[in-house]
Design a protein around this motif. Sequence first.
Motif, PDB file in Angstrom:
ATOM      1  N   LYS A  98       0.859  -1.179   0.000  1.00  0.00           N
ATOM      2  CA  LYS A  98       0.000   0.000   0.000  1.00  0.00           C
ATOM      3  C   LYS A  98       0.890   1.220   0.000  1.00  0.00           C
ATOM      4  N   ASP A  99       0.611   2.147  -0.912  1.00  0.00           N
ATOM      5  CA  ASP A  99       1.397   3.385  -1.029  1.00  0.00           C
ATOM      6  C   ASP A  99       2.879   3.095  -1.195  1.00  0.00           C
ATOM      7  N   GLY A 100       3.209   1.982  -1.863  1.00  0.00           N
ATOM      8  CA  GLY A 100       4.602   1.673  -2.158  1.00  0.00           C
ATOM      9  C   GLY A 100       5.351   0.951  -1.063  1.00  0.00           C
ATOM     10  N   PHE A 101       4.681   0.551   0.005  1.00  0.00           N
ATOM     11  CA  PHE A 101       5.322  -0.164   1.099  1.00  0.00           C
ATOM     12  C   PHE A 101       4.721  -1.562   1.220  1.00  0.00           C
ATOM     13  N   TYR A 102       5.572  -2.535   1.519  1.00  0.00           N
ATOM     14  CA  TYR A 102       5.193  -3.943   1.544  1.00  0.00           C
ATOM     15  C   TYR A 102       5.354  -4.545   2.934  1.00  0.00           C
ATOM     16  N   ALA A 103       4.489  -5.512   3.253  1.00  0.00           N
ATOM     17  CA  ALA A 103       4.625  -6.318   4.463  1.00  0.00           C
ATOM     18  C   ALA A 103       4.202  -7.743   4.143  1.00  0.00           C
ATOM     19  N   ASP A 104       4.705  -8.680   4.929  1.00  0.00           N
ATOM     20  CA  ASP A 104       4.561 -10.104   4.633  1.00  0.00           C
ATOM     21  C   ASP A 104       4.348 -10.842   5.954  1.00  0.00           C
ATOM     22  N   THR A 105       3.309 -11.661   6.027  1.00  0.00           N
ATOM     23  CA  THR A 105       3.062 -12.438   7.243  1.00  0.00           C
ATOM     24  C   THR A 105       2.470 -13.782   6.882  1.00  0.00           C
ATOM     25  N   ARG A 156      14.501 -30.217  20.345  1.00  0.00           N
ATOM     26  CA  ARG A 156      13.161 -30.820  20.407  1.00  0.00           C
ATOM     27  C   ARG A 156      12.920 -31.854  19.323  1.00  0.00           C
ATOM     28  N   GLY A 157      13.971 -32.217  18.605  1.00  0.00           N
ATOM     29  CA  GLY A 157      13.851 -33.284  17.624  1.00  0.00           C
ATOM     30  C   GLY A 157      13.228 -32.887  16.306  1.00  0.00           C
ATOM     31  N   TYR A 158      13.201 -31.595  15.996  1.00  0.00           N
ATOM     32  CA  TYR A 158      12.635 -31.127  14.731  1.00  0.00           C
ATOM     33  C   TYR A 158      13.724 -30.912  13.687  1.00  0.00           C
ATOM     34  N   THR A 159      13.297 -30.824  12.444  1.00  0.00           N
ATOM     35  CA  THR A 159      14.160 -30.390  11.352  1.00  0.00           C
ATOM     36  C   THR A 159      13.666 -29.040  10.843  1.00  0.00           C
ATOM     37  N   LEU A 160      14.484 -28.398  10.012  1.00  0.00           N
ATOM     38  CA  LEU A 160      14.141 -27.114   9.403  1.00  0.00           C
ATOM     39  C   LEU A 160      14.284 -27.222   7.890  1.00  0.00           C
ATOM     40  N   ILE A 161      13.326 -26.676   7.171  1.00  0.00           N
ATOM     41  CA  ILE A 161      13.427 -26.623   5.712  1.00  0.00           C
ATOM     42  C   ILE A 161      14.533 -25.630   5.357  1.00  0.00           C
ATOM     43  N   ARG A 162      15.551 -26.107   4.621  1.00  0.00           N
ATOM     44  CA  ARG A 162      16.783 -25.343   4.463  1.00  0.00           C
ATOM     45  C   ARG A 162      16.929 -24.642   3.120  1.00  0.00           C
ATOM     46  N   ASN A 163      15.883 -24.551   2.359  1.00  0.00           N
ATOM     47  CA  ASN A 163      15.958 -23.737   1.145  1.00  0.00           C
ATOM     48  C   ASN A 163      14.769 -22.786   1.027  1.00  0.00           C
ATOM     49  N   LEU A 164      14.126 -22.481   2.163  1.00  0.00           N
ATOM     50  CA  LEU A 164      13.118 -21.424   2.234  1.00  0.00           C
ATOM     51  C   LEU A 164      13.568 -20.462   3.325  1.00  0.00           C
ATOM     52  N   ALA A 165      14.058 -19.302   2.920  1.00  0.00           N
ATOM     53  CA  ALA A 165      14.731 -18.401   3.842  1.00  0.00           C
ATOM     54  C   ALA A 165      13.919 -17.137   4.100  1.00  0.00           C
ATOM     55  N   SER A 166      14.298 -16.437   5.157  1.00  0.00           N
ATOM     56  CA  SER A 166      13.785 -15.096   5.396  1.00  0.00           C
ATOM     57  C   SER A 166      14.442 -14.131   4.405  1.00  0.00           C
ATOM     58  N   HIS A 167      13.970 -12.882   4.390  1.00  0.00           N
ATOM     59  CA  HIS A 167      14.441 -11.947   3.364  1.00  0.00           C
ATOM     60  C   HIS A 167      14.142 -10.513   3.777  1.00  0.00           C
ATOM     61  N   GLY A 168      14.833  -9.586   3.133  1.00  0.00           N
ATOM     62  CA  GLY A 168      14.494  -8.186   3.293  1.00  0.00           C
ATOM     63  C   GLY A 168      13.174  -7.879   2.614  1.00  0.00           C
ATOM     64  N   VAL A 169      12.503  -6.843   3.095  1.00  0.00           N
ATOM     65  CA  VAL A 169      11.201  -6.458   2.567  1.00  0.00           C
ATOM     66  C   VAL A 169      11.008  -4.979   2.875  1.00  0.00           C
ATOM     67  N   GLY A 170      10.024  -4.347   2.265  1.00  0.00           N
ATOM     68  CA  GLY A 170       9.736  -2.942   2.582  1.00  0.00           C
ATOM     69  C   GLY A 170       9.317  -2.141   1.369  1.00  0.00           C
ATOM     70  N   ARG A 171      10.219  -1.999   0.403  1.00  0.00           N
ATOM     71  CA  ARG A 171       9.896  -1.299  -0.834  1.00  0.00           C
ATOM     72  C   ARG A 171       9.577  -2.263  -1.968  1.00  0.00           C
ATOM     73  N   SER A 172       9.812  -3.553  -1.739  1.00  0.00           N
ATOM     74  CA  SER A 172       9.364  -4.624  -2.620  1.00  0.00           C
ATOM     75  C   SER A 172       9.165  -5.857  -1.751  1.00  0.00           C
ATOM     76  N   LEU A 173       8.598  -6.905  -2.331  1.00  0.00           N
ATOM     77  CA  LEU A 173       8.293  -8.092  -1.529  1.00  0.00           C
ATOM     78  C   LEU A 173       9.564  -8.814  -1.110  1.00  0.00           C
ATOM     79  N   HIS A 174      10.510  -8.939  -2.032  1.00  0.00           N
ATOM     80  CA  HIS A 174      11.785  -9.581  -1.730  1.00  0.00           C
ATOM     81  C   HIS A 174      12.908  -8.639  -2.143  1.00  0.00           C
ATOM     82  N   GLU A 175      13.753  -8.304  -1.199  1.00  0.00           N
ATOM     83  CA  GLU A 175      14.864  -7.400  -1.481  1.00  0.00           C
ATOM     84  C   GLU A 175      16.013  -7.721  -0.538  1.00  0.00           C
ATOM     85  N   ALA A 176      17.123  -7.030  -0.722  1.00  0.00           N
ATOM     86  CA  ALA A 176      18.288  -7.247   0.136  1.00  0.00           C
ATOM     87  C   ALA A 176      17.950  -6.913   1.596  1.00  0.00           C
ATOM     88  N   PRO A 177      18.533  -7.657   2.534  1.00  0.00           N
ATOM     89  CA  PRO A 177      19.425  -8.807   2.349  1.00  0.00           C
ATOM     90  C   PRO A 177      18.641 -10.062   1.978  1.00  0.00           C
TER      91      PRO A 177
END
Length: 249
Positions: A98-105, A156-177
């Motif tokens: 909205k108005d050029g700013f992005y958020a992701d949840t 706790r005996g869990y695993t983590l999916i290792r090719n789905l990462a967090s990312h920068g966001v704000g002026r686009s959906l995915h950006e640096a870092p």
Amino acid sequence: MTITREAELAALKVIGRIVARTMHAMARAMEPGMTTRELDEIGAALLEREGAISAPRSAYGFPGATCISVNEEIAHGIPGDRALAAGDLVNIDVSASKDGFYADTGASFQVPPGTPAQDRLRRDGRRAMEIGIAEVAGGRPLAGIGKAIGRFASARGYTLIRNLASHGVGRSLHEAPETIATWPTRGDRRRIDTGLVLTVEPFLSRGGQWATEGDDGWTLYADPAAPVVQFEHTVVATPRGAVILTLPG
């Protein structure tokens, strides 16, 4: 993006509240027999009412306003004719601008009635995200996020999916870092700048380690096949810690 003005923070909080309220409204509306397309239409209408634009649709041509992933689908599920059933594990991911700013949840929910095992997995998935967010502060290492989440998951005996990462966001959906690991890594010496806007979104599993793409070119599945949950907030780093932007308010 890195916030430099109070007006930018205010705008990010606006879109953060919109995506959070949309996601929670969709979760409340879930019921057996509803299709994922019908659930997506609820999200699309709420975003439109708030003057927000679906980010996956506008940025990537995704065939839906939101991503809805059911059971064996762990991310980027396309809304369609699949009918929800009691006990289904449903991930709802809402990102918009909205108005050029992005958020992701995003968050994983269960169509009632739940089971103790699924409740425990979802509770621990949310906790994994919270542990990662606690590592966000100006000047701290980016790799500290994945290190802390990995320590929690391993204990706790869990695993983590290792090719789905967090990312920068704000002026686009995915950006640096880009590719902010939510699992332990070596050699990442990047630091978190004060004002940095990023997501924290671990994918916690009972055995899955990788995300693989299905035949539709969008939907992702766990490899090896196993239950997976994802919880995600957009946050901004301050010298004293993270401010969560994607709260319903």
